[in-house]
Motif scaffolding. Sequence first.
Motif, PDB file in Angstrom:
ATOM      1  N   TRP A 152      69.712  50.635 -11.736  1.00 32.96           N
ATOM      2  CA  TRP A 152      69.124  49.570 -12.556  1.00 32.96           C
ATOM      3  C   TRP A 152      69.506  48.195 -12.035  1.00 32.96           C
ATOM      4  CZ3 TRP A 152      70.879  52.329 -17.670  1.00 32.96           C
ATOM      5  CH2 TRP A 152      70.005  53.395 -17.928  1.00 32.96           C
ATOM      6  N   LEU A 153      70.716  48.066 -11.519  1.00 29.67           N
ATOM      7  CA  LEU A 153      71.101  46.798 -10.896  1.00 29.67           C
ATOM      8  C   LEU A 153      70.185  46.483  -9.714  1.00 29.67           C
ATOM      9  CD1 LEU A 153      75.013  46.759 -10.735  1.00 29.67           C
ATOM     10  CD2 LEU A 153      73.541  45.224 -12.041  1.00 29.67           C
ATOM     11  N   GLY A 154      69.892  47.502  -8.901  1.00 35.29           N
ATOM     12  CA  GLY A 154      68.990  47.294  -7.771  1.00 35.29           C
ATOM     13  C   GLY A 154      67.611  46.848  -8.218  1.00 35.29           C
ATOM     14  N   GLN A 155      67.115  47.422  -9.303  1.00 38.63           N
ATOM     15  CA  GLN A 155      65.800  47.036  -9.790  1.00 38.63           C
ATOM     16  C   GLN A 155      65.832  45.655 -10.448  1.00 38.63           C
ATOM     17  OE1 GLN A 155      63.395  50.122 -11.700  1.00 38.63           O
ATOM     18  NE2 GLN A 155      64.859  51.646 -10.978  1.00 38.63           N
ATOM     19  N   ALA A 156      66.933  45.343 -11.127  1.00 37.27           N
ATOM     20  CA  ALA A 156      67.062  44.011 -11.723  1.00 37.27           C
ATOM     21  C   ALA A 156      67.094  42.940 -10.638  1.00 37.27           C
ATOM     22  CB  ALA A 156      68.328  43.938 -12.582  1.00 37.27           C
ATOM     23  N   ARG A 157      67.771  43.225  -9.531  1.00 42.79           N
ATOM     24  CA  ARG A 157      67.804  42.270  -8.417  1.00 42.79           C
ATOM     25  C   ARG A 157      66.406  42.094  -7.831  1.00 42.79           C
ATOM     26  NH1 ARG A 157      70.968  38.130  -6.303  1.00 42.79           N
ATOM     27  NH2 ARG A 157      69.491  37.363  -4.755  1.00 42.79           N
ATOM     28  N   ARG A 158      65.661  43.175  -7.761  1.00 41.95           N
ATOM     29  CA  ARG A 158      64.290  43.085  -7.259  1.00 41.95           C
ATOM     30  C   ARG A 158      63.443  42.204  -8.182  1.00 41.95           C
ATOM     31  NH1 ARG A 158      60.321  48.340  -6.448  1.00 41.95           N
ATOM     32  NH2 ARG A 158      58.462  47.213  -5.734  1.00 41.95           N
ATOM     33  N   ALA A 159      63.593  42.381  -9.488  1.00 43.31           N
ATOM     34  CA  ALA A 159      62.853  41.544 -10.439  1.00 43.31           C
ATOM     35  C   ALA A 159      63.274  40.082 -10.311  1.00 43.31           C
ATOM     36  CB  ALA A 159      63.086  42.043 -11.863  1.00 43.31           C
TER      37      ALA A 159
ATOM     38  N   ARG B 212      65.937  42.317 -19.475  1.00 47.44           N
ATOM     39  CA  ARG B 212      65.900  40.854 -19.609  1.00 47.44           C
ATOM     40  C   ARG B 212      65.309  40.188 -18.356  1.00 47.44           C
ATOM     41  NH1 ARG B 212      69.643  36.685 -21.982  1.00 47.44           N
ATOM     42  NH2 ARG B 212      70.534  38.436 -23.099  1.00 47.44           N
ATOM     43  N   VAL B 213      65.771  40.612 -17.182  1.00 42.43           N
ATOM     44  CA  VAL B 213      65.323  39.966 -15.947  1.00 42.43           C
ATOM     45  C   VAL B 213      63.865  40.291 -15.665  1.00 42.43           C
ATOM     46  CG1 VAL B 213      65.728  39.744 -13.472  1.00 42.43           C
ATOM     47  CG2 VAL B 213      67.665  39.978 -15.030  1.00 42.43           C
ATOM     48  N   ALA B 214      63.462  41.538 -15.877  1.00 43.63           N
ATOM     49  CA  ALA B 214      62.058  41.895 -15.669  1.00 43.63           C
ATOM     50  C   ALA B 214      61.156  41.142 -16.635  1.00 43.63           C
ATOM     51  CB  ALA B 214      61.871  43.401 -15.832  1.00 43.63           C
TER      52      ALA B 214
ATOM     53  N   THR C 235      51.855  43.495  -8.822  1.00 44.48           N
ATOM     54  CA  THR C 235      53.301  43.404  -8.607  1.00 44.48           C
ATOM     55  C   THR C 235      53.964  44.642  -9.212  1.00 44.48           C
ATOM     56  OG1 THR C 235      54.030  42.374 -10.680  1.00 44.48           O
ATOM     57  CG2 THR C 235      53.098  40.911  -8.995  1.00 44.48           C
ATOM     58  N   ALA C 236      55.233  44.795  -8.915  1.00 43.12           N
ATOM     59  CA  ALA C 236      56.004  45.920  -9.471  1.00 43.12           C
ATOM     60  C   ALA C 236      56.531  45.613 -10.866  1.00 43.12           C
ATOM     61  CB  ALA C 236      57.178  46.236  -8.548  1.00 43.12           C
TER      62      ALA C 236
ATOM     63  N   VAL D 137      58.676  50.888  -0.858  1.00 42.52           N
ATOM     64  CA  VAL D 137      57.964  50.016  -1.793  1.00 42.52           C
ATOM     65  C   VAL D 137      56.454  49.955  -1.509  1.00 42.52           C
ATOM     66  CG1 VAL D 137      57.684  47.598  -2.506  1.00 42.52           C
ATOM     67  CG2 VAL D 137      59.962  48.652  -2.473  1.00 42.52           C
ATOM     68  N   PRO D 138      56.014  49.826  -0.249  1.00 36.86           N
ATOM     69  CA  PRO D 138      54.562  49.802  -0.016  1.00 36.86           C
ATOM     70  C   PRO D 138      53.850  51.088  -0.437  1.00 36.86           C
ATOM     71  CG  PRO D 138      55.716  48.917   1.888  1.00 36.86           C
ATOM     72  CD  PRO D 138      56.755  49.528   1.001  1.00 36.86           C
ATOM     73  N   GLN D 139      54.583  52.195  -0.543  1.00 39.32           N
ATOM     74  CA  GLN D 139      53.987  53.468  -0.923  1.00 39.32           C
ATOM     75  C   GLN D 139      54.051  53.727  -2.429  1.00 39.32           C
ATOM     76  OE1 GLN D 139      52.488  55.799   1.294  1.00 39.32           O
ATOM     77  NE2 GLN D 139      52.595  53.993   2.616  1.00 39.32           N
ATOM     78  N   GLU D 140      54.618  52.809  -3.189  1.00 43.35           N
ATOM     79  CA  GLU D 140      54.816  53.051  -4.623  1.00 43.35           C
ATOM     80  C   GLU D 140      53.536  53.364  -5.388  1.00 43.35           C
ATOM     81  OE1 GLU D 140      58.928  50.777  -5.858  1.00 43.35           O
ATOM     82  OE2 GLU D 140      57.075  49.609  -5.796  1.00 43.35           O
ATOM     83  N   PRO D 141      52.429  52.644  -5.186  1.00 45.07           N
ATOM     84  CA  PRO D 141      51.211  53.000  -5.936  1.00 45.07           C
ATOM     85  C   PRO D 141      50.781  54.443  -5.701  1.00 45.07           C
ATOM     86  CG  PRO D 141      50.979  50.827  -4.956  1.00 45.07           C
ATOM     87  CD  PRO D 141      52.233  51.420  -4.386  1.00 45.07           C
ATOM     88  N   LEU D 142      50.886  54.889  -4.460  1.00 46.75           N
ATOM     89  CA  LEU D 142      50.520  56.267  -4.134  1.00 46.75           C
ATOM     90  C   LEU D 142      51.520  57.248  -4.742  1.00 46.75           C
ATOM     91  CD1 LEU D 142      48.745  58.279  -2.588  1.00 46.75           C
ATOM     92  CD2 LEU D 142      50.121  57.818  -0.548  1.00 46.75           C
ATOM     93  N   LEU D 143      52.795  56.951  -4.639  1.00 44.19           N
ATOM     94  CA  LEU D 143      53.820  57.834  -5.178  1.00 44.19           C
ATOM     95  C   LEU D 143      53.761  57.889  -6.698  1.00 44.19           C
ATOM     96  CD1 LEU D 143      56.753  56.708  -2.862  1.00 44.19           C
ATOM     97  CD2 LEU D 143      55.565  58.909  -2.766  1.00 44.19           C
ATOM     98  N   ASP D 144      53.464  56.763  -7.332  1.00 44.92           N
ATOM     99  CA  ASP D 144      53.363  56.729  -8.796  1.00 44.92           C
ATOM    100  C   ASP D 144      52.215  57.594  -9.303  1.00 44.92           C
ATOM    101  OD1 ASP D 144      55.496  55.013  -9.056  1.00 44.92           O
ATOM    102  OD2 ASP D 144      54.273  53.200  -9.200  1.00 44.92           O
ATOM    103  N   ALA D 145      51.156  57.699  -8.518  1.00 47.37           N
ATOM    104  CA  ALA D 145      49.970  58.433  -8.955  1.00 47.37           C
ATOM    105  C   ALA D 145      50.196  59.935  -8.976  1.00 47.37           C
ATOM    106  CB  ALA D 145      48.786  58.092  -8.053  1.00 47.37           C
ATOM    107  N   GLY D 146      51.153  60.438  -8.202  1.00 50.36           N
ATOM    108  CA  GLY D 146      51.431  61.861  -8.162  1.00 50.36           C
ATOM    109  C   GLY D 146      50.349  62.640  -7.431  1.00 50.36           C
ATOM    110  N   GLY D 147      50.483  63.962  -7.452  1.00 47.95           N
ATOM    111  CA  GLY D 147      49.499  64.812  -6.797  1.00 47.95           C
ATOM    112  C   GLY D 147      49.833  65.087  -5.343  1.00 47.95           C
ATOM    113  N   PRO D 148      48.933  65.822  -4.660  1.00 48.36           N
ATOM    114  CA  PRO D 148      49.181  66.215  -3.266  1.00 48.36           C
ATOM    115  C   PRO D 148      49.384  65.029  -2.324  1.00 48.36           C
ATOM    116  CG  PRO D 148      47.378  67.492  -4.202  1.00 48.36           C
ATOM    117  CD  PRO D 148      47.699  66.422  -5.194  1.00 48.36           C
TER     118      PRO D 148
END
Length: 399
Positions: free
Chosen positions: A257-264, A336-338, A354-355, A28-39
Amino acid sequence: MTRTGDPEESGAERLRGEVERFVRGRVVPQEPLLDAGGPAAAEALARLRGAAREAGLWALPLPAELGGGGLSFGAYAELAEAEGASDHGPAALGSATLLDVRMLGRHAPRAVRERYLGPLVAGEVHAAYAMTEPDVPGTDPYGTATRAVRQADGEWRVSGRKWFVSGVVGADLVTVLARTHGTPGDRDGLSLLLVPTGSPGFRVVRELGVLGAAGQGEIALDGVVVPADHLVGEPGRGLEVAGERLQLGRTLRCLRWLGQARRAFDLLCQRAVSRTGSRGRLADHQLVQQHVFESLLALRTTRPLVYEAVALVEAGRDARTEVGLAKVAAARTLHRVADAAVQVYGAAGLGPDTALPALLRTGRAARVLDGPDELHVTSVARRVLRGYEGAPAVPGSRG
């Protein structure tokens, strides 16, 4: 529910806890970097994969003889929830290739299995799956126009175009649904071919953003030559293999999706108890409490549907009705939850801190991808109603 003193269940619970901590603490802490893509994203993902191997969490649902954890799909289900809390969890933990490994393991020729399965499990080779075409909805594969013609030497020459191919950018292999005989509209004559992306004539036309997020692509196949033994399954019977893959894949997506809904949901509740305004804590406002209640209700009613589908898929039984119910319920629940969490956060829920924007985007896309809600609603309803045709009248009914 875990029973005290049961070593197997306590071990499973410990493993789930390890996966949850890895995803939330490292991925999760690396998500902004991973979302951006690239090397930089590729380097970060490689580090996470190395850490997953060191932690003994690599490729848990993949065959042990190939270097995976050897867990059955049923045993892996709760871990899939934990991994799925982040879109990048399955890739970081080496389970993203589950569908390809299972498909090739069951339906590919021996030479193909020996060549690709080990590298797929090791994360050295990446695969994608191409079914939908720009002018042919994925829900109507009979209209497939991409064509594969067998040459005199047994090789295949594939021509056509596919789009919304997940993970195709950077993939080494793409499984392509193509027509090997007949014409578009025929209900047979469709086959699956494993296409190496380095082949002449294969190209990624463009990346397709989904509500602003990358990850999908459009590809062109201009007379791509595919080896004779790269046919997956029997000629003309590709939809049987595709249907098997879809049933497992949709169930797997529901778990994630259940895992992401729980996170939301966690974000929603944390905001409610920590945010205080001139009228007191958000948690003390009835409308916020209603968001919490409705979100929890959605989670608690969806999860049993998903696990009913898991049990049938694991047993190899027909799970079309259960998977259809689970897919619609899980997609709606995540959306719905997000959405409720964004509402409780206010403007902060729309920004980059936030995510929630990513979770909301995934929830909205989930209602279209893997078959739109409407497809599953009508398919399930028709299947149920067919069971009543010719059945005796219900006692006490009139007419």
